[in-house]
Design an enzyme around this catalytic site. Structure first.
Site, short mmCIF file in Angstrom:
data_model
loop_
_atom_site.label_atom_id
_atom_site.label_comp_id
_atom_site.label_asym_id
_atom_site.label_seq_id
_atom_site.Cartn_x
_atom_site.Cartn_y
_atom_site.Cartn_z
N CYS A 10 -9.18 12.97 -5.57
CA CYS A 10 -10.48 13.64 -5.52
C CYS A 10 -10.24 15.01 -4.87
CB CYS A 10 -11.55 12.81 -4.81
SG CYS A 10 -11.34 12.58 -3.03
N GLY A 11 -11.28 15.72 -4.52
CA GLY A 11 -11.12 17.06 -3.97
C GLY A 11 -10.29 17.09 -2.71
N GLY A 40 -9.36 14.00 -1.08
CA GLY A 40 -8.69 12.71 -0.94
C GLY A 40 -9.37 11.81 0.07
N GLY A 57 -12.73 11.08 0.58
CA GLY A 57 -13.75 10.19 0.03
C GLY A 57 -13.14 9.03 -0.72
N HIS A 88 5.92 0.77 6.08
CA HIS A 88 5.46 0.18 7.34
C HIS A 88 4.08 -0.46 7.24
CE1 HIS A 88 8.23 2.85 10.05
NE2 HIS A 88 8.88 2.30 9.04
N ARG A 140 7.50 -6.71 12.89
CA ARG A 140 6.47 -5.90 13.53
C ARG A 140 5.48 -5.34 12.52
NH1 ARG A 140 8.80 0.02 14.48
NH2 ARG A 140 10.36 -0.04 12.84
#
Length: 149
Positions: A66-67, A69, A71, A99, A134
């Site tokens: 998106c414009g 990222g 949203g 991770h 972990r």
């Protein structure tokens, strides 16, 4: 690899480059659109489609553009089991998979240039969850948070 992709009107031009790159690399793409950047639309619609494809196993990972990222990442992360990462650099791209076991990459077409975006996509797609204790423990804690009311 099976990859679901989607973009709103702001992400459309970059998304076309991403799709071309992924197909050229031999990946199977499910393209949820948009296919016309002149018609304003809503990023949550694409986040839902891509996220549901990942949830169901129809796609192994997803990519949203998106414009900014932001949203797309917020919307995708509302779906159970989706761990969407907004990446604007190559380190975050591979680290989010290795991770954090992220399964959706979000890009901001108005923030990241096309060449960097393609590098980010390549690294995200190539990376794999390490499975180290972990990281497994931390991802399990994230999954448990989905059950909180």
């Amino acid at each position: 690899m099976r990859i679901a992709v989607g973009a709103d009107h702001a992400g459309h031009p970059l998304n076309e480059r991403v799709i071309e790159e992924l197909r050229h690399a031999g990946h199977e793409i499910t393209d949820f659109g948009t296919h016309d950047s002149s018609i304003p639309d809503d990023y949550p619609d694409y986040a839902k489609k891509v996220g549901e494809a990942v949830q169901s196993g129809a796609a192994e990972i997803g990519i949203l553009v998106c414009g900014s990222g932001v949203g797309a990442a917020v919307a995708a992360n509302k779906l159970r089991g989706i761990r969407a990462a907004l990446c604007g650099d190559t380190y975050s791209a591979h680290q989010s998979r290795e991770h954090d076991d992220c399964n959706v990459l979000c890009l901001g077409a108005r923030v990241v240039g096309p060449e960097l975006a393609l590098d980010i996509v390549r690294l995200f797609v190539a990376a794999r969850f390490t499975g180290e204790e972990r990281h497994v423990r931390r991802v399990a804690k994230i999954a448990a948070m989905e059950d909180l009311k």
